[in-house]
Write an enzyme that holds these catalytic residues in place. Structure first.
Site, PDB file in Angstrom:
ATOM      1  N   ALA A   7       0.826  -1.210   0.000  1.00  0.00           N
ATOM      2  CA  ALA A   7       0.000   0.000   0.000  1.00  0.00           C
ATOM      3  C   ALA A   7       0.862   1.264   0.000  1.00  0.00           C
ATOM      4  CB  ALA A   7      -0.925  -0.016   1.210  1.00  0.00           C
ATOM      5  N   SER A  58      17.600  -4.723  15.627  1.00  0.00           N
ATOM      6  CA  SER A  58      18.930  -4.111  15.501  1.00  0.00           C
ATOM      7  C   SER A  58      19.370  -3.422  16.783  1.00  0.00           C
ATOM      8  CB  SER A  58      18.933  -3.099  14.352  1.00  0.00           C
ATOM      9  OG  SER A  58      20.157  -2.401  14.311  1.00  0.00           O
ATOM     10  N   GLY A  87       6.336  -2.391  15.847  1.00  0.00           N
ATOM     11  CA  GLY A  87       5.787  -2.179  17.177  1.00  0.00           C
ATOM     12  C   GLY A  87       6.559  -1.108  17.931  1.00  0.00           C
ATOM     13  N   THR A 111       2.147  -5.028  14.855  1.00  0.00           N
ATOM     14  CA  THR A 111       2.557  -5.976  15.902  1.00  0.00           C
ATOM     15  C   THR A 111       1.365  -6.846  16.271  1.00  0.00           C
ATOM     16  OG1 THR A 111       3.142  -6.219  18.243  1.00  0.00           O
ATOM     17  CG2 THR A 111       2.219  -4.102  17.618  1.00  0.00           C
ATOM     18  N   ILE A 112       1.618  -8.121  16.480  1.00  0.00           N
ATOM     19  CA  ILE A 112       0.509  -9.000  16.882  1.00  0.00           C
ATOM     20  C   ILE A 112       0.061  -8.685  18.309  1.00  0.00           C
ATOM     21  CG2 ILE A 112       1.206 -10.853  15.321  1.00  0.00           C
ATOM     22  CD1 ILE A 112       2.112 -12.420  17.862  1.00  0.00           C
ATOM     23  N   ASP A 113       0.895  -7.958  19.057  1.00  0.00           N
ATOM     24  CA  ASP A 113       0.592  -7.713  20.477  1.00  0.00           C
ATOM     25  C   ASP A 113      -0.537  -6.701  20.682  1.00  0.00           C
ATOM     26  OD1 ASP A 113       2.798  -9.319  20.714  1.00  0.00           O
ATOM     27  OD2 ASP A 113       4.132  -7.761  21.457  1.00  0.00           O
ATOM     28  N   LYS A 199     -17.874 -28.100  35.375  1.00  0.00           N
ATOM     29  CA  LYS A 199     -17.260 -28.605  34.143  1.00  0.00           C
ATOM     30  C   LYS A 199     -16.160 -29.612  34.468  1.00  0.00           C
ATOM     31  CE  LYS A 199     -18.020 -24.311  31.721  1.00  0.00           C
ATOM     32  NZ  LYS A 199     -17.454 -23.129  31.140  1.00  0.00           N
TER      33      LYS A 199
END
Ligand code: F6P
Length: 309
Positions: A7, A58, A87, A111-113, A199
């Site tokens: 994009a 880095s 991130g 970021t997946i977080d 359960k």
């Protein structure tokens, strides 16, 4: 990430600008790993996980000397602005670079977080969430067949968004998240709810917590020690969560944020992250995106509590 690189590239070309891709992030900028990006070079990438530009952490870029080398590459290639996708660490690097050399930098939250302040969601989060839910659905087959408690550890690096929301989506019994751990013993609370009375099996999502080291194994060991009689297992999903085809939601998000980053540059914005707030594009100063904590909505904690009885 590929969808956002695509994009950014196409939106910039649409404005008549030239785009360079930096391989392996800031380390690649230090080591002059720069490629031309064209409309064609980003074809056939939107559906691919990972990043075709490659990524790296880095340490060198954290030093003034490292950033100086990076700036030399930047000027050598005639670049005049930098778009950074990542991130907290990546945006902090962009902020330092912008400060050192007065370079316009725009951040895209990737970021997946989902732990960046100022944006409702981050690129990769929805894909990881769906992967986790898929895995927990499968784990549940063993949990119910064998009457076991499973502690499933998910990523998040001290942020509980993945654990909390995957617990809701997978119909799990509880989530143990770092945001809550300071004032409650979440395990005692979970056991105290008398989970076994109603359960025979349970699934507890546990957010990885590198800071205090209390992952799924820690809670499994505690149950074995403090509440004998439960049949306990641990499953750590690990890097499974960071791969695979991105969801449609993530592809659209990445496309919107990529285009927004170019619009922001064109408007003369600098040192901001583009984000999504209530489905609208927003600009968030780096200082706020990085420094401020993004809280977990207590409503989500309530929803899980109410539904897991
Ligand atoms: O910050 C993103 C993240 O996926 C975290 O959730 C996780 O702890 C970390 O990266 C894993 O990093 P690495 O692949 O370098 O071990």
């Amino acid at each position: 990430m590929n969808a956002s690189v695509r994009a950014v590239t196409r939106a910039a070309i649409h404005k008549g600008w030239t785009v360079k891709g930096i391989c392996r992030g800031f380390q690649g900028l230090i080591e002059d790993e720069v490629v031309d990006l064209t409309t064609e070079s980003v074809s056939n990438t939107i559906q691919r996980g990972g990043t075709f530009l490659k990524s790296a952490r880095s340490k060198e870029f954290r030093t003034p000397e490292g950033r100086q080398k990076a700036y030399e590459t930047f000027t050598r290639h005639g670049m005049d602005a930098l778009i950074v996708i990542g991130g907290n660490g990546s945006l902090a690097g962009a902020q330092d670079f912008a400060k050192d050399f007065d370079v316009p930098c725009i951040g895209i939250p990737g970021t997946i977080d989902n732990d960046l302040y100022g944006t409702d969601t981050t690129i990769g989060y929805d894909t990881a969430l769906n992967t986790i839910v898929d895995c927990v659905d499968k784990i549940r087959d063993t949990a119910t067949s064998h009457d076991r408690i499973f502690f499933v550890e998910v990523m998040g690096r001290d942020a509980g968004f993945l654990a909390q929301n995957s617990a809701i989506a997978a119909g799990a019994e509880a989530a143990i998240i770092p945001e809550d751990s300071t004032d409650v013993d979440q395990l005692a609370e979970f056991i105290g709810r008398g989970i076994r009375k109603s359960k025979n099996s349970s699934i507890v999502l546990v957010s990885e917590s590198p800071q205090d080291g209390k992952g799924a194994q820690y809670y499994a060991d505690r149950v074995t020690r403090e509440y004998p009689g439960y049949d306990v297992r641990v499953s750590i999903l690990g890097h499974l969560q960071r791969g695979g085809r991105p969801t449609a939601y993530d592809r659209i998000l990445a496309s919107r944020l990529g285009v927004a980053s170019i619009e922001a540059l064109d408007e003369g914005q600098r040192n901001i992250m583009v984000g999504i707030d209530d489905d609208h594009i927003v600009y968030v100063p780096f200082s706020r995106a990085i420094k401020m904590d993004k809280p977990i909505d207590p409503e989500l904690i309530n929803v899980l509590g109410v539904l897991s009885i």
